[in-house]
Design an enzyme around this catalytic site. Structure first.
Site, PDB file in Angstrom:
ATOM      1  N   SER A  35      49.096  41.407  44.673  1.00 15.59           N
ATOM      2  CA  SER A  35      48.952  39.984  44.356  1.00 15.59           C
ATOM      3  C   SER A  35      50.302  39.339  44.028  1.00 15.59           C
ATOM      4  O   SER A  35      50.598  38.235  44.499  1.00 15.59           O
ATOM      5  CB  SER A  35      48.034  39.808  43.155  1.00 15.59           C
ATOM      6  N   CYS A  45      44.425  44.956  43.169  1.00 19.06           N
ATOM      7  CA  CYS A  45      43.371  43.973  42.902  1.00 19.06           C
ATOM      8  C   CYS A  45      42.403  43.839  44.067  1.00 19.06           C
ATOM      9  O   CYS A  45      41.193  43.914  43.902  1.00 19.06           O
ATOM     10  CB  CYS A  45      43.996  42.619  42.581  1.00 19.06           C
ATOM     11  N   TYR A  67      45.451  38.427  53.696  1.00 16.06           N
ATOM     12  CA  TYR A  67      46.769  38.625  53.092  1.00 16.06           C
ATOM     13  C   TYR A  67      47.861  38.729  54.156  1.00 16.06           C
ATOM     14  O   TYR A  67      48.932  38.150  54.032  1.00 16.06           O
ATOM     15  CB  TYR A  67      46.763  39.863  52.175  1.00 16.06           C
ATOM     16  N   ILE A  75      38.521  49.932  32.506  1.00 19.87           N
ATOM     17  CA  ILE A  75      38.004  50.509  33.751  1.00 19.87           C
ATOM     18  C   ILE A  75      36.829  51.442  33.464  1.00 19.87           C
ATOM     19  O   ILE A  75      35.795  51.379  34.129  1.00 19.87           O
ATOM     20  CB  ILE A  75      39.143  51.226  34.526  1.00 19.87           C
ATOM     21  N   ASP A 135      52.423  44.909  37.424  1.00 17.19           N
ATOM     22  CA  ASP A 135      52.130  46.121  36.654  1.00 17.19           C
ATOM     23  C   ASP A 135      53.310  47.085  36.578  1.00 17.19           C
ATOM     24  O   ASP A 135      53.383  47.895  35.659  1.00 17.19           O
ATOM     25  CB  ASP A 135      50.936  46.870  37.281  1.00 17.19           C
ATOM     26  N   ALA A 151      38.665  38.826  30.809  1.00 15.90           N
ATOM     27  CA  ALA A 151      37.257  39.229  30.762  1.00 15.90           C
ATOM     28  C   ALA A 151      37.145  40.695  31.110  1.00 15.90           C
ATOM     29  O   ALA A 151      37.908  41.207  31.921  1.00 15.90           O
ATOM     30  CB  ALA A 151      36.444  38.406  31.752  1.00 15.90           C
ATOM     31  N   GLU A 178      26.808  26.617  24.035  1.00 17.20           N
ATOM     32  CA  GLU A 178      26.768  25.506  23.080  1.00 17.20           C
ATOM     33  C   GLU A 178      27.014  25.999  21.661  1.00 17.20           C
ATOM     34  O   GLU A 178      27.469  25.247  20.799  1.00 17.20           O
ATOM     35  CB  GLU A 178      25.442  24.738  23.170  1.00 17.20           C
TER      36      GLU A 178
HETATM   37  P1  NDP Z   1      43.411  51.434  29.388  1.00 17.05           P
HETATM   38  O1  NDP Z   1      44.795  51.715  29.002  1.00 17.05           O
HETATM   39  O2  NDP Z   1      42.790  50.126  29.105  1.00 17.05           O
HETATM   40  O3  NDP Z   1      42.448  52.533  28.765  1.00 17.05           O
HETATM   41  C1  NDP Z   1      42.707  53.903  28.884  1.00 17.05           C
HETATM   42  C2  NDP Z   1      41.622  54.637  28.153  1.00 17.05           C
HETATM   43  O4  NDP Z   1      41.752  56.040  28.348  1.00 17.05           O
HETATM   44  C3  NDP Z   1      41.691  54.412  26.637  1.00 17.05           C
HETATM   45  O5  NDP Z   1      40.388  54.358  26.172  1.00 17.05           O
HETATM   46  C4  NDP Z   1      42.443  55.645  26.161  1.00 17.05           C
HETATM   47  O6  NDP Z   1      42.105  56.020  24.858  1.00 17.05           O
HETATM   48  C5  NDP Z   1      41.918  56.697  27.103  1.00 17.05           C
HETATM   49  N1  NDP Z   1      42.856  57.796  27.300  1.00 17.05           N
HETATM   50  C6  NDP Z   1      44.186  57.738  27.534  1.00 17.05           C
HETATM   51  N2  NDP Z   1      44.705  58.972  27.676  1.00 17.05           N
HETATM   52  C7  NDP Z   1      43.679  59.831  27.537  1.00 17.05           C
HETATM   53  C8  NDP Z   1      43.580  61.244  27.568  1.00 17.05           C
HETATM   54  N3  NDP Z   1      44.648  62.014  27.784  1.00 17.05           N
HETATM   55  N4  NDP Z   1      42.360  61.804  27.373  1.00 17.05           N
HETATM   56  C9  NDP Z   1      41.283  61.020  27.140  1.00 17.05           C
HETATM   57  N5  NDP Z   1      41.316  59.686  27.092  1.00 17.05           N
HETATM   58  C10 NDP Z   1      42.502  59.098  27.282  1.00 17.05           C
HETATM   59  O7  NDP Z   1      43.378  51.794  30.923  1.00 17.05           O
HETATM   60  P2  NDP Z   1      42.370  51.484  32.102  1.00 17.05           P
HETATM   61  O8  NDP Z   1      42.634  52.605  33.047  1.00 17.05           O
HETATM   62  O9  NDP Z   1      40.974  51.290  31.626  1.00 17.05           O
HETATM   63  O10 NDP Z   1      42.885  50.101  32.662  1.00 17.05           O
HETATM   64  C11 NDP Z   1      44.253  49.906  32.987  1.00 17.05           C
HETATM   65  C12 NDP Z   1      44.630  48.448  32.933  1.00 17.05           C
HETATM   66  O11 NDP Z   1      44.075  47.781  34.033  1.00 17.05           O
HETATM   67  C13 NDP Z   1      44.128  47.695  31.728  1.00 17.05           C
HETATM   68  O12 NDP Z   1      44.984  47.815  30.633  1.00 17.05           O
HETATM   69  C14 NDP Z   1      44.030  46.301  32.212  1.00 17.05           C
HETATM   70  O13 NDP Z   1      45.253  45.651  31.993  1.00 17.05           O
HETATM   71  C15 NDP Z   1      43.787  46.443  33.686  1.00 17.05           C
HETATM   72  N6  NDP Z   1      42.395  46.131  34.042  1.00 17.05           N
HETATM   73  C16 NDP Z   1      41.892  44.886  33.811  1.00 17.05           C
HETATM   74  C17 NDP Z   1      40.582  44.573  34.131  1.00 17.05           C
HETATM   75  C18 NDP Z   1      40.030  43.233  33.846  1.00 17.05           C
HETATM   76  O14 NDP Z   1      40.801  42.304  33.629  1.00 17.05           O
HETATM   77  N7  NDP Z   1      38.712  43.057  33.825  1.00 17.05           N
HETATM   78  C19 NDP Z   1      39.696  45.581  34.735  1.00 17.05           C
HETATM   79  C20 NDP Z   1      40.316  46.827  34.928  1.00 17.05           C
HETATM   80  C21 NDP Z   1      41.610  47.087  34.590  1.00 17.05           C
HETATM   81  P3  NDP Z   1      42.794  55.377  23.548  1.00 17.05           P
HETATM   82  O15 NDP Z   1      42.113  54.059  23.355  1.00 17.05           O
HETATM   83  O16 NDP Z   1      42.455  56.363  22.468  1.00 17.05           O
HETATM   84  O17 NDP Z   1      44.239  55.291  23.836  1.00 17.05           O
END
Ligand code: NDP
Length: 452
Positions: A14, A43, A99, A179, A303, A341, A440
């Site tokens: 993007s 994306c 794209y 995710i 990213d 969101a 509301e």
């Molecule tokens: P996040 O960083 O949001 O979450 C990672 C998750 O994995 C956390 O819960 C973390 O735990 C856990 N984790 C990390 N390392 C380990 C491990 N070694 N063992 C077990 N659990 C672990 O990453 P995502 O992959 O979910 O998403 C990445 C990014 O993508 C987001 O930050 C966001 O910016 C973007 N995104 C946005 C969306 C949207 O706008 N709707 C949708 C999807 C992605 P802990 O909390 O304890 O660190």
């Protein structure tokens, strides 16, 4: 010195596509772009877009039941993954074409190859060709990471989920972020027996506690087997699936295990550090407020810089880069008060500070209401929604807005305008309610539920 191009962009996600086509189309710059994978990036090809279509697909499971509760006479014969997947793939092909056409239409020359930096103004393509450019923009995004443990190679990631040959019967999702929670809802809605392991005490760390608590309650109520304080120690392939041993000693067998444990910036083998471009602890490219790296001819957006990893932010960073570099209008990117969101079921929409973060900053009032919305309640569901405002006692400004509700993503976009403008609680109060709606409640909450 003469260059082949004014701008060479690496990465057709993007951010990269937007910067390339605006620089070429609006400023007449001579622009090239290299992409080793599909055009559209995370994306469009393996993230937001296919994910949202899967959210829609899974949402129909409860809609059919609700329609029957409203008097419709329908018979549901189940979900056809193959039919859906074929349509999804066709849609992604179409979008990739869009794209490519946008780039071609703006006069951007494209190379379907990997590119790496070999000099401050020079990139090298996989076939060995070298190209020079006055400016180089790195927009290579990120990729999912799976931690290293015995059997980790059996895990799939969100990159693979859209291409599964069959929908699993039993699935484990590991992680508690955007995710993991979104896919737990999707799979559960599609009829997959879904288990989610999260190592911490509550999913969606960093978001408002009350909001994520409600999301997690509703996820469990809808049938997701959410195991908090749980992680995987070991996985092994067995006859009937993947055997998983958890940290609490329990053993399980699943057909698929998906890891959503975070993402890492794509900066490997790109020649960056060799040229003096600084990388951070996670491997992200360190940039200033204008997205410029330590090497003045090289910029990075999206990213790969690990600032706020969201598509619209990468696009803004791309636009600001073009303003700064090609329109002589230095434009920093404003990363404050970004509405976002999470497409769980129910959705969460949020902008600004959580109650916990706001209370640490200054004295606040909390306005919140949780109730059963009319549409679902009539159908016999017990789903609850939450509308919540965090207000500064000193300035009366709304510091945070948190919504857990169907269509929360749509609502928070609009509430985000008010919060970004610095609206006070009294501005919300002066606005007449739209009745009968869920939203509301945002303008009808009279008394704080607590102060902090
Ligand atoms: P996040 O960083 O949001 O979450 C990672 C998750 O994995 C956390 O819960 C973390 O735990 C856990 N984790 C990390 N390392 C380990 C491990 N070694 N063992 C077990 N659990 C672990 O990453 P995502 O992959 O979910 O998403 C990445 C990014 O993508 C987001 O930050 C966001 O910016 C973007 N995104 C946005 C969306 C949207 O706008 N709707 C949708 C999807 C992605 P802990 O909390 O304890 O660190």
């Amino acid at each position: 010195m003469d260059f082949d191009y004014d701008l060479f962009v690496i990465g057709a996600g993007s951010g990269g596509v937007r910067a390339a086509r605006v620089a070429a189309g609006e400023t007449g710059a001579k622009v090239a772009l290299a992409e080793e994978d599909r055009y559209g990036g995370t994306c469009v090809i393996r993230g937001c877009v296919p994910k949202k279509l899967m959210v829609f697909a899974s949402g129909y499971s409860t809609m059919c039941d609700d329609a029957m509760a409203y008097g419709w006479d329908i018979k549901v014969n189940g979900f056809d993954w193959h039919a859906f997947r074929a349509k999804l793939e066709a849609e992604l092909d179409r979008l990739e074409g869009v794209y490519r056409n946008l780039l071609a239409g703006s006069g951007v020359e494209t190379f379907d190859q990997r590119a790496k930096l070999v000099g401050p103004h020079t990139v090298e393509l996989t076939d060995g060709t070298r190209k020079t450019a006055k400016h180089i923009l790195i927009a290579t995004g990120g990729r999912p990471v799976v931690p290293d443990f015995p059997g980790s190679e059996l895990a799939i990631t969100s990159n693979d989920i859209f291409h599964l040959p069959e929908l699993p019967k039993r699935m484990l999702i590991v992680g508690g972020g955007y995710i993991a929670c979104e896919f737990a809802g999707i799979m559960n809605g599609l009829g997959v027996e879904t288990t989610q392991f999260y190592r911490g005490a509550q999913v969606l760390r960093g978001f408002d506690d009350e909001a994520r608590g409600l999301v997690s309650d509703e996820m469990v109520k809808s049938g997701i087997n959410l195991h908090l304080g749980s992680n995987v120690i070991e996985m092994r392939k067995v006859d009937d699936g993947i055997w998983v041993k958890a940290t609490n000693g329990s053993e399980h067998v699943f057909d698929q295990v998906m890891y959503a444990t975070g993402r890492a910036p794509n900066t490997g083998d790109m020649g960056l550090e060799e040229l003096g471009i600084e990388l951070g602890r996670k491997g992200q490219i360190v940039v200033d407020e204008y997205s410029q790296t330590k090497l003045p001819s090289v910029y990075a957006i999206g990213d790969v810089t690990d600032r706020v990893n969201l598509t619209p932010v990468a696009i803004r960073e791309g636009m600001a880069f073009v303003e700064t570099v090609f329109k002589a209008n230095p434009t920093p990117v404003d990363h404050a008060l970004i509405p976002t969101a999470i497409f769980t079921q129910p959705e969460m929409g949020t902008v600004g500070l959580s109650e916990e973060d706001a209370a640490e900053q200054e004295p606040i009032e909390v306005y919140a209401t949780s109730f059963k919305p009319m549409q679902q309640s009539f159908a016999g569901r017990t789903d609850r929604v939450l509308m919540k405002l965090i207000v500064s006692q000193a300035t009366r400004k709304v510091l945070g807005c948190h919504i857990v509700s169907p269509a929360a993503g749509e609502m928070i976009q609009l509430a985000g305008i008010a919060v970004k403008m610095g609206a006070t609680k009294e501005d919300f109060d002066r606005t007449v309610a739209v009745h009968p709606t869920i939203s509301e409640e945002l303008v009808t909450m009279r008394q704080p539920v607590r102060t902090a």
